[in-house]
Design an enzyme around this catalytic site. Structure first.
Site, PDB file in Angstrom:
ATOM      1  N   GLY A   1       3.165  30.643  -6.519  1.00 46.71           N
ATOM      2  CA  GLY A   1       2.392  30.085  -5.415  1.00 46.71           C
ATOM      3  C   GLY A   1       1.708  31.131  -4.559  1.00 46.71           C
TER       4      GLY A   1
ATOM      5  N   HIS B   1       4.438  38.221 -10.133  1.00 48.36           N
ATOM      6  CA  HIS B   1       5.012  36.876 -10.000  1.00 48.36           C
ATOM      7  C   HIS B   1       5.748  36.747  -8.678  1.00 48.36           C
ATOM      8  CE1 HIS B   1       9.391  37.510 -10.408  1.00 48.36           C
ATOM      9  NE2 HIS B   1       9.059  38.565 -11.123  1.00 48.36           N
ATOM     10  N   CYS B   2       5.958  35.497  -8.255  1.00 47.07           N
ATOM     11  CA  CYS B   2       6.810  35.211  -7.103  1.00 47.07           C
ATOM     12  C   CYS B   2       7.801  34.141  -7.539  1.00 47.07           C
ATOM     13  CB  CYS B   2       5.987  34.808  -5.881  1.00 47.07           C
ATOM     14  SG  CYS B   2       4.972  33.327  -6.105  1.00 47.07           S
ATOM     15  N   TRP B   3       8.232  33.269  -6.635  1.00 43.63           N
ATOM     16  CA  TRP B   3       9.249  32.285  -7.000  1.00 43.63           C
ATOM     17  C   TRP B   3       8.696  31.173  -7.894  1.00 43.63           C
ATOM     18  CZ3 TRP B   3      13.623  30.675  -8.386  1.00 43.63           C
ATOM     19  CH2 TRP B   3      14.044  29.363  -8.253  1.00 43.63           C
TER      20      TRP B   3
ATOM     21  N   TYR C   1       9.117  32.989 -11.091  1.00 40.87           N
ATOM     22  CA  TYR C   1      10.489  33.309 -11.499  1.00 40.87           C
ATOM     23  C   TYR C   1      11.250  32.051 -11.924  1.00 40.87           C
ATOM     24  CZ  TYR C   1      15.365  34.847 -11.221  1.00 40.87           C
ATOM     25  OH  TYR C   1      16.677  35.103 -11.505  1.00 40.87           O
TER      26      TYR C   1
END
Length: 341
Positions: free
Chosen positions: A107, A102-104, A131
């Site tokens: 994206g 995962h990232c923020w 996140y």
């Protein structure tokens, strides 16, 4: 292999058995992350700032090109870093060929890392919404109604030890002070690891609430009880979320009724071994409420190695403080259950 995008609860359930890789920058991860996740940054903090500036001041295309430039430099090391994470955590994740990424916001960063690791041969799951979705989910956990039981008692009653023993015997227990790395008084940080930030404390607490509330299959009319220690609104620097705090305050309170002398001996054995300078600094934190004379007496006793006399003054202060807080509860007589010990 096909990359699968999954929702937050499925992501968290899989995360109990599969490594979670956080593709955000080191600074973002350090601030707060999903508990148990491993940092696998696609960009450094500086690179992320450059990309963000390019996006705002120039265009999305310029930012993407800059990101691809950094990504091409990072690709091989990212594979090596992933394999190192798996190797170091082989006991927790034996023979695991699946990864959660995962990232923020779900994206470019997570898509790029997922593509690379999928190409290398891992089975990849990404978190829909990233996140940010986890944070929204975490905050929602505090708004839920839980069947709480609160273990109270004056300072030195050994509440933490009792809860630990209850947990060993199968009760559902959340150690708030353990999550906060703080024992809940002016002396609570002595001998503890650095405390988490507020966001990280909330993340850990949300996961604990989720795990304990789903530990047993129960119907909605007979929810399993979760035991918590009676706490102030703040435990050191960590604040209990308002909705959960209100739930705690209206829940049944089970009060450990331990004699003063026993509690004093427990406090002396727990804190008497610590550095006097740290203890003096902690006493000074409560100087205004303790009063000038009692502060002076407590410090003098400590410096004269009369540790028990020092802590007797402090314990009387905390007893009065706790009693005032106890009887500010609404309907306290109906909630209070005394446990003689």
């Amino acid at each position: 292999m096909a990359i699968e995008q999954i929702n937050i609860e499925e992501f968290l359930k899989l995360g109990e058995h599969i490594p979670v890789l956080d593709a955000r920058s080191p600074g973002e991860f350090l601030h707060a992350h999903i508990p148990g996740a491993f940092s696998l940054p696609l960009f450094t903090d500086e690179q992320r700032q450059v990309i963000g500036t390019a996006y705002k001041q120039q265009s999305r295309q310029v930012a993407v090109k800059k990101g691809l430039e950094y990504f091409s430099e990072r690709m091989k090391n990212m594979i090596d870093d992933t394999e190192e994470i798996i190797k170091k955590n082989k006991k927790s994740f034996p023979n695991e060929s699946r990864l959660l990424v995962h990232c923020w916001r779900g994206g470019m960063r997570s898509h790029s890392v997922a593509w690379l690791l999928d190409l290398y041969g891992f089975k990849i799951f990404t978190l829909k919404g990233g996140y940010k979705a986890f944070r929204n989910w975490a905050l929602e956990q505090f708004e839920k109604e839980y069947n709480l039981k609160i273990l109270g008692g004056y300072t030195g009653s050994g509440k933490t030890f009792v809860l630990q023993e209850m947990k060993k015997n199968g009760e559902l227990v959340i150690d708030l002070e353990g999550l906060a790395n703080h024992k809940g008084s002016a002396f609570g940080s002595i001998g503890e690891a650095p405390p988490p930030g507020q966001e990280m404390f909330e993340n850990m607490l949300a996961i604990e609430l989720f795990k304990t509330s789903t530990a047993h299959t129960v119907n909605t009319e007979n929810k399993a009880s979760i035991w918590l220690e009676d706490e102030s609104r703040h435990i050191g620097t960590a604040g209990i979320p308002q909705a959960l705090w209100e739930n705690m305050r209206k829940s049944s309170l089970y009060f450990l009724d331990i004699p003063f002398e026993e509690r004093l001996n427990h406090i002396v054995s727990t804190y008497g071994k610590f550095d006097k300078k740290e203890l003096v600094n902690s006493i000074m934190k409560i100087q205004k409420r303790l009063g000038g004379l009692e502060t002076k007496n407590a410090i003098n006793y400590l410096l004269e190695n009369k540790v028990k006399e020092c802590f007797s003054i402090l314990l009387l202060y905390y007893d009065k403080l706790y009693a005032n807080a106890l009887y500010k509860r609404e309907n306290v007589d109906a909630l209070l259950n005394k446990i003689p010990c």
